[in-house]
Design an enzyme around this catalytic site. Structure first.
Site, PDB file in Angstrom:
ATOM      1  N   HIS A  34       0.822  -1.212   0.000  1.00  0.00           N
ATOM      2  CA  HIS A  34       0.000   0.000   0.000  1.00  0.00           C
ATOM      3  C   HIS A  34       0.861   1.270   0.000  1.00  0.00           C
ATOM      4  O   HIS A  34       2.044   1.255   0.344  1.00  0.00           O
ATOM      5  CB  HIS A  34      -0.946   0.017   1.203  1.00  0.00           C
ATOM      6  CG  HIS A  34      -0.237   0.017   2.526  1.00  0.00           C
ATOM      7  ND1 HIS A  34       0.410   1.129   3.038  1.00  0.00           N
ATOM      8  CD2 HIS A  34      -0.066  -0.957   3.446  1.00  0.00           C
ATOM      9  CE1 HIS A  34       0.939   0.849   4.201  1.00  0.00           C
ATOM     10  NE2 HIS A  34       0.665  -0.426   4.479  1.00  0.00           N
ATOM     11  N   GLU A  74      -2.321  -7.006   7.146  1.00  0.00           N
ATOM     12  CA  GLU A  74      -1.042  -6.891   7.828  1.00  0.00           C
ATOM     13  C   GLU A  74      -1.028  -7.781   9.077  1.00  0.00           C
ATOM     14  O   GLU A  74      -2.076  -8.272   9.519  1.00  0.00           O
ATOM     15  CB  GLU A  74      -0.808  -5.417   8.207  1.00  0.00           C
ATOM     16  CG  GLU A  74       0.498  -5.105   8.925  1.00  0.00           C
ATOM     17  CD  GLU A  74       1.737  -5.487   8.110  1.00  0.00           C
ATOM     18  OE1 GLU A  74       1.959  -6.718   7.969  1.00  0.00           O
ATOM     19  OE2 GLU A  74       2.466  -4.599   7.672  1.00  0.00           O
TER      20      GLU A  74
END
Length: 354
Positions: A9, A82
């Site tokens: 990201h 994550e």
């Protein structure tokens, strides 16, 4: 043969404010949107058949680089998230260095031995990421797929694909925001063609390579932590190590929060720490359901006016004596689309034509 692009990201408020965000739903910064536009330019003429991301806002927003420009739907899954960091979520890294240093060092250089209450183990994350990748490959034979995920999760996955142990992964590179890794899948298995390539980003748009923690032996950096003022709701003493370094006060007003006090001691000024006070204000306001953070700055405070713009605030009201600035901190999809479109139009004007 199936081709998969694994993409980290763009810059988030966690990256910029130096806060520990695993499953915490952070958002993209103004520089992050410019990184996404640069990524979109990289893939502008690339055939992509499908797009996947984790279900967190920062990856869904980064995926606009392809979904928005190629007209593709986005498939989301929590399997691409994550590492969940449990009780560490949304603490500053300096707070963790101050109060949980041993485990922080393990997180940075001995991740296989790291665990905190409520968090995941690295082996668990590696397993779910590998499973998610295999599912994508199985669903898209002989196609090209973009998969958007997160820094530590991708580092674990890519290292595993390269045959590295958890200990060896600890010594492997950290990918830049929007870094691209290319993986191919055939009858012989999964193969890493290249990893962590951020050549689409000019130096001024890079984030990770410039941060202090990447240059220290144990991954620990200097910073600030915030001690709540027991006498005043929304007020924090700014701490650097054991020393008092300033103060921050935030008041909430329905959908908005207002910075009421914001200062650092003279010996802490000029070191780039001011943005971390903004991060604490965002954290406090977001937790209370606010979608915007505001500050009124006197016109005779040129440094304050400049910093407001540097920190991503936009002017929303003017009086003869002051300007009021606002930073959007919510999750509205139309806002995210507009910010990407703005950055995308700008980069198309300035980027060399292919």
């Amino acid at each position: 043969m199936t081709t998969v692009y694994l993409i980290r990201h763009a810059e988030t408020d966690g990256n910029r404010y130096r806060r520990c965000h695993g499953h915490y739903d952070s958002t993209i910064t103004p520089r992050g949107y410019r990184q996404i536009a640069a990524l979109a330019k990289r893939f502008e003429n690339e055939r992509i058949d499908a797009v996947y991301s984790s279900d967190l806002t920062r990856t869904k927003t980064t995926a606009l680089a392809i979904t928005r420009t190629h007209g593709l739907p986005l498939h989301t899954t929590a399997a691409l998230r994550e590492v969940g960091v449990g009780e560490w979520e949304d603490h500053t890294w300096e707070y963790l260095a101050q109060f949980d240093r041993e485990r922080l060092v393990a997180f940075n250089i001995n991740a296989g031995a790291w665990h905190v209450p409520g968090g995941e183990d690295m082996a668990q994350v590696r397993a779910r990421m590998l499973c998610a990748l295999n599912d994508v490959v199985a669903a898209h034979p002989d196609e090209t797929v973009a998969v958007f995920s997160h820094g530590m999760a991708l580092r674990l996955l890519i290292g595993t694909l390269q045959g590295l142990s958890l200990a060896e992964i600890d010594r492997s590179p950290h990918g830049e925001n929007t870094a691209v890794t290319k993986v191919t899948a055939d009858a012989g298995g999964l193969h890493v063609v290249f990893r962590d390539d951020a050549s689409h980003l000019p130096d001024g748009l890079r984030t990770i390579q410039k941060q202090e923690w990447t240059k220290t032996k144990d991954g620990v950096e200097q910073g600030l932590w915030f001690r709540p003022d027991s006498a005043t709701e929304g007020r924090f003493e700014v701490m650097r190590g054991d020393a008092f370094a300033g103060a921050l006060s935030v008041k909430t007003d329905g959908e908005r929060a207002w910075i009421d006090e914001f200062w650092l001691e003279n010996d802490v000024q000029g070191q780039g720490f001011g943005v971390r006070l903004v991060g604490q204000a965002v954290s406090y306001a977001r937790l209370r359901g606010c979608g915007a953070l505001c500050a009124t700055i006197p016109r005779d405070d040129p440094l304050g006016l400049k910093l407001a713009v540097d920190y991503g605030f936009s002017p929303v009201r003017a009086t003869p004596s002051a300007l009021t600035y606002q930073l959007y901190i919510g999750y509205d999809e139309s806002y995210r689309l507009a910010k990407f479109d703005e950055a995308w139009e700008e980069i198309k004007k300035t980027a060399p034509q292919n």
